[in-house]
Each structure stands twice: as C-alpha cells, then as structure tokens.
Motif scaffolding. Sequence first.
Motif, PDB file in Angstrom:
ATOM      1  N   ALA A   1      -8.765  -1.463  -1.781  1.00 44.88           N
ATOM      2  CA  ALA A   1      -8.995  -2.715  -2.503  1.00 44.88           C
ATOM      3  C   ALA A   1      -8.398  -3.899  -1.761  1.00 44.88           C
ATOM      4  N   LEU A   2      -7.251  -3.691  -1.130  1.00 47.86           N
ATOM      5  CA  LEU A   2      -6.552  -4.792  -0.476  1.00 47.86           C
ATOM      6  C   LEU A   2      -7.157  -5.174   0.863  1.00 47.86           C
ATOM      7  N   ILE A   3      -7.871  -4.256   1.511  1.00 49.13           N
ATOM      8  CA  ILE A   3      -8.472  -4.562   2.816  1.00 49.13           C
ATOM      9  C   ILE A   3      -9.509  -5.670   2.693  1.00 49.13           C
ATOM     10  N   ASP A   4     -10.218  -5.729   1.573  1.00 46.37           N
ATOM     11  CA  ASP A   4     -11.201  -6.793   1.360  1.00 46.37           C
ATOM     12  C   ASP A   4     -10.803  -7.594   0.130  1.00 46.37           C
ATOM     13  N   PRO A   5      -9.975  -8.626   0.302  1.00 45.20           N
ATOM     14  CA  PRO A   5      -9.463  -9.350  -0.870  1.00 45.20           C
ATOM     15  C   PRO A   5     -10.530 -10.061  -1.672  1.00 45.20           C
ATOM     16  N   ARG A   6     -11.726 -10.255  -1.099  1.00 40.84           N
ATOM     17  CA  ARG A   6     -12.800 -10.889  -1.871  1.00 40.84           C
ATOM     18  C   ARG A   6     -13.161 -10.060  -3.096  1.00 40.84           C
ATOM     19  N   GLY A   7     -12.913  -8.755  -3.005  1.00 43.21           N
ATOM     20  CA  GLY A   7     -13.200  -7.882  -4.135  1.00 43.21           C
ATOM     21  C   GLY A   7     -12.152  -7.923  -5.227  1.00 43.21           C
ATOM     22  N   LEU A   8     -11.085  -8.672  -5.000  1.00 45.80           N
ATOM     23  CA  LEU A   8     -10.002  -8.735  -5.976  1.00 45.80           C
ATOM     24  C   LEU A   8     -10.192  -9.842  -7.010  1.00 45.80           C
ATOM     25  N   GLY A   9     -11.250 -10.610  -6.868  1.00 44.56           N
ATOM     26  CA  GLY A   9     -11.522 -11.636  -7.854  1.00 44.56           C
ATOM     27  C   GLY A   9     -11.918 -12.949  -7.212  1.00 44.56           C
ATOM     28  N   PRO A  10     -12.533 -13.846  -7.987  1.00 44.49           N
ATOM     29  CA  PRO A  10     -12.993 -15.130  -7.440  1.00 44.49           C
ATOM     30  C   PRO A  10     -11.852 -16.003  -6.933  1.00 44.49           C
ATOM     31  N   GLU A  11     -10.624 -15.743  -7.377  1.00 40.61           N
ATOM     32  CA  GLU A  11      -9.473 -16.531  -6.928  1.00 40.61           C
ATOM     33  C   GLU A  11      -9.211 -16.366  -5.436  1.00 40.61           C
ATOM     34  N   ALA A  12      -9.739 -15.300  -4.844  1.00 43.03           N
ATOM     35  CA  ALA A  12      -9.510 -15.052  -3.418  1.00 43.03           C
ATOM     36  C   ALA A  12      -9.968 -16.233  -2.567  1.00 43.03           C
ATOM     37  N   GLU A  13     -11.023 -16.903  -2.980  1.00 39.83           N
ATOM     38  CA  GLU A  13     -11.531 -18.030  -2.198  1.00 39.83           C
ATOM     39  C   GLU A  13     -10.486 -19.130  -2.067  1.00 39.83           C
ATOM     40  N   MET A  14      -9.682 -19.312  -3.099  1.00 47.48           N
ATOM     41  CA  MET A  14      -8.624 -20.324  -3.068  1.00 47.48           C
ATOM     42  C   MET A  14      -7.325 -19.781  -2.471  1.00 47.48           C
ATOM     43  N   ALA A  15      -7.106 -18.491  -2.599  1.00 48.78           N
ATOM     44  CA  ALA A  15      -5.804 -17.916  -2.285  1.00 48.78           C
ATOM     45  C   ALA A  15      -5.656 -17.445  -0.847  1.00 48.78           C
ATOM     46  N   VAL A  16      -6.740 -16.993  -0.236  1.00 54.09           N
ATOM     47  CA  VAL A  16      -6.639 -16.220   1.009  1.00 54.09           C
ATOM     48  C   VAL A  16      -6.991 -17.061   2.221  1.00 54.09           C
ATOM     49  N   ASP A  17      -6.084 -17.065   3.199  1.00 57.68           N
ATOM     50  CA  ASP A  17      -6.377 -17.550   4.540  1.00 57.68           C
ATOM     51  C   ASP A  17      -5.707 -16.594   5.516  1.00 57.68           C
ATOM     52  N   GLU A  18      -5.411 -17.044   6.736  1.00 50.45           N
ATOM     53  CA  GLU A  18      -4.833 -16.143   7.734  1.00 50.45           C
ATOM     54  C   GLU A  18      -3.456 -15.610   7.329  1.00 50.45           C
ATOM     55  N   HIS A  19      -2.831 -16.252   6.342  1.00 53.16           N
ATOM     56  CA  HIS A  19      -1.522 -15.757   5.897  1.00 53.16           C
ATOM     57  C   HIS A  19      -1.617 -14.395   5.196  1.00 53.16           C
ATOM     58  N   TYR A  20      -2.789 -14.025   4.759  1.00 49.96           N
ATOM     59  CA  TYR A  20      -2.979 -12.721   4.121  1.00 49.96           C
ATOM     60  C   TYR A  20      -2.992 -11.584   5.147  1.00 49.96           C
ATOM     61  N   LEU A  21      -3.415 -11.888   6.370  1.00 51.13           N
ATOM     62  CA  LEU A  21      -3.693 -10.846   7.359  1.00 51.13           C
ATOM     63  C   LEU A  21      -2.486  -9.991   7.735  1.00 51.13           C
ATOM     64  N   PRO A  22      -1.265 -10.535   7.880  1.00 47.69           N
ATOM     65  CA  PRO A  22      -0.151  -9.650   8.238  1.00 47.69           C
ATOM     66  C   PRO A  22       0.062  -8.496   7.263  1.00 47.69           C
ATOM     67  N   LEU A  23      -0.306  -8.684   5.998  1.00 44.16           N
ATOM     68  CA  LEU A  23      -0.205  -7.588   5.036  1.00 44.16           C
ATOM     69  C   LEU A  23      -1.058  -6.401   5.470  1.00 44.16           C
TER      70      LEU A  23
END
Length: 257
Positions: free
Chosen positions: A202-224
């Motif tokens: 689920a975490l590999i593709d954060p777009r599947g975690l909800g519409p909020e991903a568009e606002m929440a996710v940028d390159e800062h998510y990638l180190p996870l």
Amino acid sequence: MNTSSRMPVVFVGHGTPMNALGGPNAQVWRDVAADLPRPKAILAISAHWGLSETAVTAMAAPKTIHDFGGFPQALFDMRYPAPGDAALAARAAELLAPLAVRADQDWGLDHGAWSVLAHMYPDADVPVVQLAMDLSQPMSAHYDVGKRLAPLRDEGVLILGSGDVVHNLRAAVRAENAAPLAWAQRFHDVVRGRLSAGDHAALIDPRGLGPEAEMAVDEHYLPLLYVLGASEPGEPVTLFNDHIDLGAISMLGAKIG
C-alpha cells in the motif's frame, strides 16, 4: 545500548531546518539513536538529494551543505564533520549492480541528513555516505533499491531515510503550534496505520492511500520507500514523533527491526 547484530532501519521526518537547533523532535531523535546498536557507518537517503541518476558520496570528508535560505545565522554556522566511507560507497554500488552508480565527489551532507544526525550522533564520529535518489524512476524502483541494499544491515550499517510523509510548503502555516490541516492529518494517519501493519504494498504507491496524496506527497516521501525496501513485512515497527508541524509537515518517524 542495544547490541543486536542486525541493524534496524530508520525513517525520520526531518521537518524544518530549525530542528537542527534542538527542541522536542530532536530530543526524540537522540532517544532513538540511544536505543540502536552502534553503527559502523550510516547510509543516508535524504529528500534533498534527487538526481536523474543514482549516485553515492565517495569523498573522505563530506562538506556540510546549507541548502536553505531565510533562517537564523546559527543554522548556517553549523557544521557536521562526519567522515565519509569510500568502502561503503563501493559496497553500495556493488549491491546495486548492474545499476550504474556514480561515485560523487562534490555533494556532501545536506540538511536532510546532518540536521538529524547532529542529534543522533552529535560527535560526528560515525562515517556517513549519502545515496542520491533517481527522480526519473517510479515509486517501485526506490523500494527495489532499498531491497537490494538490505544486506548492509548485517554489515553494521544503519540505513537512514530522511524526508516527510506529508510535505507541502505552499500550504504550511507559519505559526507556532499551528493545528494540523485536516487533509494532512488524514494522510498522516493512513500512512501511520499502513506502517504499523507492515503493509509495504500500500505504501509503495501512495496515490492509493487516498485523494489527500495529491496534496501530501512530493520527493520527501521517497526516502521512506528505501527504508521499507530494506526491511521485511513482519518486523517490529516503532513509531515516533507522531504529529504534524506547521499544519502540513509530518514529523512521523519509524524504526523497523
């Protein structure tokens, strides 16, 4: 101090550079480090080093990079003189082969790395190598790189990812004790739940975690993703700094293993 032979992996929400000067978040980082086995070296993946290729720092003495502006002079005066580790850089390249990995002599340690390490290992006596993220690749590729680097855990190397699972500077509230924005809190909570459950898919593709991903996710998510790749579902997960700063910056961190 923990003396287990296999290193855990750690993801840190580094937040604002001001955390380098101390405060509650930095104290938690110190506490996390105190509970880790003493690493022989650190492989750091920071959200602030993204290229169109994969690279590792290979210099003997990486410089401290002040990659920010508009902050107090005390931040620009900070130095983190940890040594590099050419052998670790070469070992990382070996594990990633046949992927091309450039041995970099120019970068150093950016604030995504040193602002955290200055508290985790304040004596700067643990060698540090940074791994650049190839931003031309899909999310799954970052996870796969982490998976291929996992043997480093059995070689005394701490794999440390530094970013933010929610990071939106445009929406950030520039006020002390700002309340979390509703969409940011929702996404933070979903990621926290999937981390606790060890749900890597689920975490590999954060777009599947909800519409909020568009606002929440940028390159800062990638180190996870590198940290998740280097871990295994089912390993114990310890969460820390479970809150949002400035309304839209998640400080959530995780120790896995």
